[in-house]
Scaffold this motif. Structure first.
Motif, PDB file in Angstrom:
ATOM      1  N   PHE A 109      27.390 -35.436 -54.519  1.00 36.67           N
ATOM      2  CA  PHE A 109      27.879 -36.636 -55.194  1.00 36.67           C
ATOM      3  C   PHE A 109      27.231 -37.905 -54.649  1.00 36.67           C
ATOM      4  O   PHE A 109      27.009 -38.870 -55.370  1.00 36.67           O
ATOM      5  CB  PHE A 109      29.411 -36.721 -55.082  1.00 36.67           C
ATOM      6  CG  PHE A 109      30.104 -35.694 -55.916  1.00 36.67           C
ATOM      7  CD1 PHE A 109      30.122 -35.809 -57.301  1.00 36.67           C
ATOM      8  CD2 PHE A 109      30.724 -34.602 -55.333  1.00 36.67           C
ATOM      9  CE1 PHE A 109      30.750 -34.864 -58.089  1.00 36.67           C
ATOM     10  CE2 PHE A 109      31.356 -33.653 -56.113  1.00 36.67           C
ATOM     11  CZ  PHE A 109      31.371 -33.777 -57.492  1.00 36.67           C
ATOM     12  N   ALA A 110      26.923 -37.921 -53.377  1.00 36.34           N
ATOM     13  CA  ALA A 110      26.278 -39.098 -52.804  1.00 36.34           C
ATOM     14  C   ALA A 110      24.890 -39.305 -53.413  1.00 36.34           C
ATOM     15  O   ALA A 110      24.479 -40.429 -53.712  1.00 36.34           O
ATOM     16  CB  ALA A 110      26.153 -38.952 -51.283  1.00 36.34           C
ATOM     17  N   ALA A 111      24.169 -38.204 -53.620  1.00 34.63           N
ATOM     18  CA  ALA A 111      22.835 -38.321 -54.217  1.00 34.63           C
ATOM     19  C   ALA A 111      22.931 -38.794 -55.663  1.00 34.63           C
ATOM     20  O   ALA A 111      22.108 -39.589 -56.129  1.00 34.63           O
ATOM     21  CB  ALA A 111      22.116 -36.983 -54.142  1.00 34.63           C
ATOM     22  N   LEU A 162      30.247 -40.498 -64.012  1.00 35.79           N
ATOM     23  CA  LEU A 162      30.882 -41.325 -65.020  1.00 35.79           C
ATOM     24  C   LEU A 162      31.924 -40.562 -65.833  1.00 35.79           C
ATOM     25  O   LEU A 162      32.821 -41.157 -66.384  1.00 35.79           O
ATOM     26  CB  LEU A 162      29.813 -41.910 -65.959  1.00 35.79           C
ATOM     27  CG  LEU A 162      28.766 -42.804 -65.289  1.00 35.79           C
ATOM     28  CD1 LEU A 162      27.818 -43.357 -66.335  1.00 35.79           C
ATOM     29  CD2 LEU A 162      29.431 -43.930 -64.526  1.00 35.79           C
ATOM     30  N   SER A 163      31.812 -39.262 -65.910  1.00 37.27           N
ATOM     31  CA  SER A 163      32.744 -38.509 -66.750  1.00 37.27           C
ATOM     32  C   SER A 163      33.870 -37.876 -65.940  1.00 37.27           C
ATOM     33  O   SER A 163      34.840 -37.413 -66.503  1.00 37.27           O
ATOM     34  CB  SER A 163      31.978 -37.404 -67.494  1.00 37.27           C
ATOM     35  OG  SER A 163      31.377 -36.519 -66.570  1.00 37.27           O
ATOM     36  N   SER A 164      33.774 -37.869 -64.634  1.00 38.33           N
ATOM     37  CA  SER A 164      34.819 -37.249 -63.817  1.00 38.33           C
ATOM     38  C   SER A 164      36.006 -38.190 -63.669  1.00 38.33           C
ATOM     39  O   SER A 164      35.898 -39.396 -63.818  1.00 38.33           O
ATOM     40  CB  SER A 164      34.262 -36.906 -62.430  1.00 38.33           C
ATOM     41  OG  SER A 164      33.827 -38.087 -61.787  1.00 38.33           O
ATOM     42  N   GLY A 165      37.212 -37.619 -63.351  1.00 40.45           N
ATOM     43  CA  GLY A 165      38.390 -38.426 -63.123  1.00 40.45           C
ATOM     44  C   GLY A 165      38.276 -39.222 -61.838  1.00 40.45           C
ATOM     45  O   GLY A 165      37.527 -38.874 -60.919  1.00 40.45           O
ATOM     46  N   LEU A 166      39.034 -40.308 -61.771  1.00 41.53           N
ATOM     47  CA  LEU A 166      38.956 -41.163 -60.585  1.00 41.53           C
ATOM     48  C   LEU A 166      39.852 -40.666 -59.460  1.00 41.53           C
ATOM     49  O   LEU A 166      39.621 -41.002 -58.304  1.00 41.53           O
ATOM     50  CB  LEU A 166      39.366 -42.598 -60.957  1.00 41.53           C
ATOM     51  CG  LEU A 166      38.435 -43.339 -61.929  1.00 41.53           C
ATOM     52  CD1 LEU A 166      39.007 -44.716 -62.237  1.00 41.53           C
ATOM     53  CD2 LEU A 166      37.051 -43.462 -61.341  1.00 41.53           C
ATOM     54  N   GLY A 167      40.862 -39.892 -59.789  1.00 44.59           N
ATOM     55  CA  GLY A 167      41.847 -39.516 -58.772  1.00 44.59           C
ATOM     56  C   GLY A 167      43.172 -40.197 -59.053  1.00 44.59           C
ATOM     57  O   GLY A 167      43.412 -40.713 -60.152  1.00 44.59           O
ATOM     58  N   THR A 192      41.850 -43.215 -53.557  1.00 46.73           N
ATOM     59  CA  THR A 192      41.000 -43.388 -54.745  1.00 46.73           C
ATOM     60  C   THR A 192      40.299 -44.740 -54.717  1.00 46.73           C
ATOM     61  O   THR A 192      39.082 -44.844 -54.951  1.00 46.73           O
ATOM     62  CB  THR A 192      41.841 -43.266 -56.025  1.00 46.73           C
ATOM     63  OG1 THR A 192      42.396 -41.955 -56.102  1.00 46.73           O
ATOM     64  CG2 THR A 192      40.986 -43.536 -57.265  1.00 46.73           C
ATOM     65  N   LEU A 193      41.072 -45.791 -54.412  1.00 44.46           N
ATOM     66  CA  LEU A 193      40.485 -47.138 -54.397  1.00 44.46           C
ATOM     67  C   LEU A 193      39.464 -47.284 -53.274  1.00 44.46           C
ATOM     68  O   LEU A 193      38.418 -47.923 -53.447  1.00 44.46           O
ATOM     69  CB  LEU A 193      41.593 -48.187 -54.262  1.00 44.46           C
ATOM     70  CG  LEU A 193      42.552 -48.277 -55.458  1.00 44.46           C
ATOM     71  CD1 LEU A 193      43.706 -49.228 -55.156  1.00 44.46           C
ATOM     72  CD2 LEU A 193      41.813 -48.726 -56.713  1.00 44.46           C
ATOM     73  N   ALA A 194      39.744 -46.694 -52.150  1.00 39.94           N
ATOM     74  CA  ALA A 194      38.772 -46.744 -51.047  1.00 39.94           C
ATOM     75  C   ALA A 194      37.489 -46.029 -51.442  1.00 39.94           C
ATOM     76  O   ALA A 194      36.381 -46.505 -51.150  1.00 39.94           O
ATOM     77  CB  ALA A 194      39.379 -46.126 -49.790  1.00 39.94           C
ATOM     78  N   ASN A 195      37.636 -44.894 -52.110  1.00 39.47           N
ATOM     79  CA  ASN A 195      36.441 -44.163 -52.570  1.00 39.47           C
ATOM     80  C   ASN A 195      35.639 -44.964 -53.595  1.00 39.47           C
ATOM     81  O   ASN A 195      34.423 -44.800 -53.719  1.00 39.47           O
ATOM     82  CB  ASN A 195      36.847 -42.815 -53.163  1.00 39.47           C
ATOM     83  CG  ASN A 195      37.341 -41.837 -52.101  1.00 39.47           C
ATOM     84  OD1 ASN A 195      37.009 -41.978 -50.922  1.00 39.47           O
ATOM     85  ND2 ASN A 195      38.142 -40.875 -52.513  1.00 39.47           N
TER      86      ASN A 195
END
Length: 985
Positions: free
Chosen positions: A321-323, A476-481, A497-500
């Protein structure tokens, strides 16, 4: 070929171009005949008898050459100056002649001096350039072959210069070359071609992007400790050989700014230092740039070794995910903005604009970075072959590859036609009818509307494919948490979630959103509004996150929300209109000034809801039409002025949004802001005059004209500029009083009219102010009367004005008021300016004024683009001195600094220095427009908002802020050097 054409053909014509004449507009037929006659005269004078016979005929080839020369002033100039280029084609084909040119470039001439080398390179490059251009226009070859030949030409010229410099270094004992017959082998000097040169996709008038390195352990190095200084000197000479303009022209403009950390590294760096940089500090944009890197000159083996060692930096072995986040950050750094489907064709940037070449290239590069680590077949440099490979590897659909490949070469064709007109490095389709028609005909279209339709559909198609790439991306299509904003206790999952998402104060963010849902603002008081906002919140948080500084962006959005009178409609629109949300977030993240504007006056945001916003350019006619509609129902002075303030604020905001989203560039923004000011001042004057006449009547024969000075006069206003005005009046001789119920003496009448105009324009009201005014440029400055009779104005300018006042007058133009008086005023100014002053006196005055400015108003820092040495003031002084010295070659009077610099006489400044000035002005204008649009405080470059950094980089087409800082500093040094040279005693 018809029998008549065959009879008129000269022997050897089969070696030439096979295309029929390019389609010409009716008014272009005469121009083509003149071009044919010019070529015929040139052939006769040069003794090119076969070409002379060809031009006297009426065959297809003769007509093609005439049509090409008439549509391309560049080709016309080259062929008229060197008809031998065409004469040679009677003996050999175009491909064979190009091959011989490349052979000549590869040959080393014994005893050749640097000056002789520069002349030879320019002569051969000029011939090859013209032949490639003609072959491309004739469709004798495809665009793929054109870009390959142009790249081969750049590579051959660079190699020739490198070989010469290496042998010269050996002759002086600074190198010991292992192979005398192949000086580049083992020399340790590495020249890497980047961008389109690296991909062998160079355009017709392109810079060449190079990274220059050296290997201090190479066998040719005599003293490793001195290798750095040696190769920096050689690189500096290489750049001079390639890009200095001489009587023979130039070879290629050369750009070294893609090297690691260009602001603090020398022109040539060691391979170890480069590798250390990339492994420790390499940026996302540099990963993408290195996809196209290719050794093009110097030590090819050492260059290949370096790029092999760099592979792990470019090609990630695993995708996590970082990449993926890295890949998406490149999207932000490349500055691609999505917008409405409607696209303005005229004035569109075919390279950087929406749906343009850059989007196709980035479409490919993104997929390469994602998959290239695991799929070596995806590591190629060329754009279209990599599209095909992506399809073969099942990363994209074959249809997508075919469509984007076709569009890519169409857009490259358009780019070449734009550039072949005048050999200028531009990517913008002309706005004017003549220029647009010229490009359409060079493309082979007989109908401009047909070309416009094909071009527009291409842009829309590319943009849709590009947008789909990111809509389907994992992040962009995954849920935020978790996103829970109810209750009094912060939900741990929501904090995570907000920290991420990048929020530094997630607990504060929860309280902010909780306040929205508590209905504390007017916009969120209704249950339906809160429901819509709840549905919108995940998209808002994601948008804040992408902004780079989500906390600050969220606070600005909160301020905007607090000022909204209602929210249901807006929340619904934002939820279903991603481009609108993107634009709003662009304001919140990058432009505090615009954010303040919509927070203070939310009604300006309504203009963004107009679907035509991004398809209509803010021309004077467009703005005048909108102003008429907006004001036609106004009754009375105060309502008219309030409506004018609302209209001006909204249109100023919308012009800014067009600039912010990349729809218009800085130059067009300056003209649009100036058009808006002209119209606002003119309308304010008309309503103030009507009020004066109602109370005091009119002075017999009384007329008023407004003279725009400074940036208003030069049509270079920014979003936050004040306006410099002088009010000039005239009346019948002997008219001493106005004829109303309350008569006023004529001088008092016009003074009061001016004071009321000043109040109308600059007095603060509930609707804000129209403009901050500056009247200090009137005769006698602040000590003089606020209104000036035209006779007094003329007398003052002819007898009493200082040199600096005449310099300021070079930018003056009539912007509003009585047209006949305006024309008379311009004639008066022209009469003053046409009196040429001794250049020595002008130089002395300019030097003294510049020194006084530097003493009294020193630059704030290196980002004070106006006052810094080599900044805008230097450029304006040069332009003003040139006008007063009669050193401007233009068909009519021009007031814009950029226009004047482009028209400077070669007798005043040599072409290379003129290009330095023009490029400097373009750079400063691009930066100033964005900075003045976005920020309220002085810009210092420290802690710059990521969104603002992106805007500045997009405006200058640079990849990184450190590169931009280095470029600004280098430009300032170059401009100041030219200023000192032009203003020396």
């Amino acid at each position: 070929m018809s029998k008549a054409a065959a009879r008129s053909s000269a022997p050897g014509e089969a070696n030439w171009f096979t295309r029929p004449p390019l389609p010409l507009p009716p008014e272009g037929i005469e121009a083509a005949e003149r071009a044919r006659e010019d070529l015929l005269d040139a052939a006769e004078q040069a003794g090119c008898k076969r070409l002379q016979a060809l031009c006297q005929g009426s065959g297809g080839l003769s007509s093609f050459l005439a049509s090409a020369a008439s549509l391309s002033p560049f080709l016309h100039s080259v062929l008229e100056r060197r008809p031998q280029i065409l004469e040679a084609l009677f003996d050999t084909g175009v491909e064979q002649r190009l091959a011989r040119i490349f052979d000549e470039l590869a040959a080393d001439v014994a005893g050749e001096t640097e000056g002789q080398l520069m002349a030879r390179l320019r002569r051969l490059k000029g011939e090859a350039h013209a032949l490639i251009g003609l072959a491309d226009l004739s469709r004798t070859q495809a665009a793929q072959e054109t870009v390959r030949q142009l790249s081969q030409l750049a590579e051959a010229c660079t190699c020739a210069a490198v070989r010469f410099l290496l042998r010269d270094a050996e002759a002086s004992g600074r190198l010991k070359l292992p192979q005398r017959d192949d000086p580049q082998a083992g020399c340790g000097w590495i020249v890497i071609g980047m961008g389109k040169l690296g991909a062998a996709e160079l355009n017709f008038s392109s810079d060449i992007d190079l990274i220059v390195m050296f290997d201090p352990e190479a066998p040719a190095i005599v003293d490793p400790d001195e290798a750095g200084d040696l190769f920096v000197r050689l690189t500096r000479r290489l750049v001079r050989i390639l890009q200095d303009r001489t009587g023979d022209g130039y070879v290629f403009r050369t750009d070294l700014r893609l090297r690691p950390d260009p602001g603090s590294t020398p022109l040539a760096i060691s391979v170890d230092a480069a590798m250390t940089y990339y492994e420790g500090r390499g940026q996302n944009w540099e990963r993408a740039a290195m996809i196209k890197a290719r050794p093009i000159a110097g030590d090819a083996a050492a260059g290949a070794r370096f790029l092999k060692e760099l592979r792990p930096f470019v090609w990630r072995k695993y995708m996590d995910f970082a990449a993926i986040a890295d890949v998406h950050s490149i999207k932000r750094q490349i500055h691609a903005h999505r917008g409405h489907e409607a696209v303005a064709v005229r004035g569109h940037n075919v390279k950087l604009g929406r749906g343009g070449i850059r989007e196709i290239e980035f479409f490919v590069q993104t997929q390469q970075l994602i998959a290239g680590g695991r799929v070596p077949e995806l590591r190629g440099r060329e754009t279209v072959p990599m599209l095909d490979m992506l399809a073969q590897q099942k990363w994209i659909e074959p249809e997508t590859a075919d469509v984007l490949g076709k569009h890519y070469w169409f857009l490259r064709d358009v780019e070449h036609r734009i550039q072949i007109v005048a050999d200028e490095q531009t990517h913008v389709l002309p706005e004017d009818d003549e220029g647009f028609t010229r490009v359409a005909r060079l493309m082979g279209f007989e109908d401009e509307a047909a070309f416009e339709q094909v071009f527009r559909s291409t842009l829309v198609d590319v943009e849709q494919h590009y947008a789909a790439l990111f809509e389907t991306a994992p992040q962009l299509s995954s849920g935020l948490g978790n996103l829970v904003f109810t209750g009094d206790v912060d939900d741990p999952g929501t904090l995570e979630t907000l920290a991420n998402l990048g929020f530094e104060r997630p607990s504060d963010m929860i309280r902010l959103v909780r306040g929205w849902h508590y209905g504390r603002y007017r916009a969120t008081r209704s249950a339906e509004a809160r429901e819509r906002l709840t549905e919108l919140t995940p998209a808002l948080l994601r948008a804040f996150s992408r902004a780079g500084r989500p906390d600050e962006t969220a606070v600005r959005f909160d301020g905007f929300l607090a000022g909204l009178p209602a929210g249901i409609q807006l929340f619904s629109l934002l939820q279903n209109n991603q481009p609108l949300l993107d634009m709003l977030m662009a304001v919140m993240s990058a432009a505090p000034r615009l954010a303040e504007t919509i927070t203070r006056s939310p009604h300006v945001f309504d203009g963004l809801l107009d679907p035509r916003l991004l398809s209509e350019l803010p021309s004077r006619d467009y703005l005048a039409g909108r102003l008429h509609v907006f004001l036609e129902a106004a009754t009375g002075l105060e309502e008219a002025l309030d409506r004018l303030r609302i209209f001006t604020a909204e249109q100023r905001f919308l012009i800014g949004m067009r600039l912010l989203t990349g729809l218009i560039d800085a130059g067009r923004a300056g003209r649009a802001f100036s058009h808006l000011a002209d119209l606002a001042i003119g309308h304010a004057l008309s309503v103030v005059q009507a009020e004066m006449e109602a109370k005091h009547g009119s002075v017999p024969g009384g007329r008023v004209a407004i003279l725009g000075m400074g940036k208003l006069g030069s049509r270079e206003l920014t979003a936050s500029s004040d306006v410099d005005l002088i009010l000039i009046y005239d009346h019948d001789e002997g008219a001493e009083w106005s004829d109303g119920a309350k008569p006023l003496a004529s001088s008092q009448y016009f003074a009061r009219l001016t004071q009321r105009l000043i109040a109308a324009l600059s007095a603060p009201t509930a609707q804000g102010i129209l403009y901050e005014l500056d009247l200090r440029l009137r005769p006698s400055g602040n000590k003089g009367p606020v209104a000036t009779h035209i006779a007094a104005f003329r007398s003052y300018q002819e007898r009493d004005a200082w040199t600096w006042e005449h310099m300021a007058l070079t930018r003056a133009r009539a912007v509003a008021g009585d047209e006949s008086l305006g024309h008379r005023l311009v004639e008066t100014i022209d009469a003053v300016l046409i009196n040429k002053r001794p250049l020595g006196e002008l130089r002395k005055a300019a030097r003294e004024m510049r020194a006084l400015l530097e003493e009294e108003k020193p630059p704030r820092d290196e980002w004070d683009l106006k006052l810094m040495p080599g900044g805008l003031i230097d450029l304006e002084f040069i332009a003003q001195v040139a006008v007063l010295a009669g050193a401007v070659e233009s068909q009519g009077r021009v007031t814009g600094t950029g226009e004047i610099l482009r028209c400077l006489s070669p007798a005043f400044v040599e072409p290379g220095s003129r290009e330095v000035l023009v490029r400097g002005h373009d750079l400063y204008t691009a930066l100033t427009q964005v900075i003045r649009l976005c920020v309220t405080e002085p810009f210092d470059g420290e802690g710059v908002l990521p969104g603002l950094s992106d805007l500045l980089l997009r405006a200058t087409d640079l990849p990184d802020f450190t590169v931009l800082e280095a470029h600004v500093a280098q430009t300032a040094v170059a401009v100041r050097s030219v200023f000192n040279e032009l203003m020396k005693a």
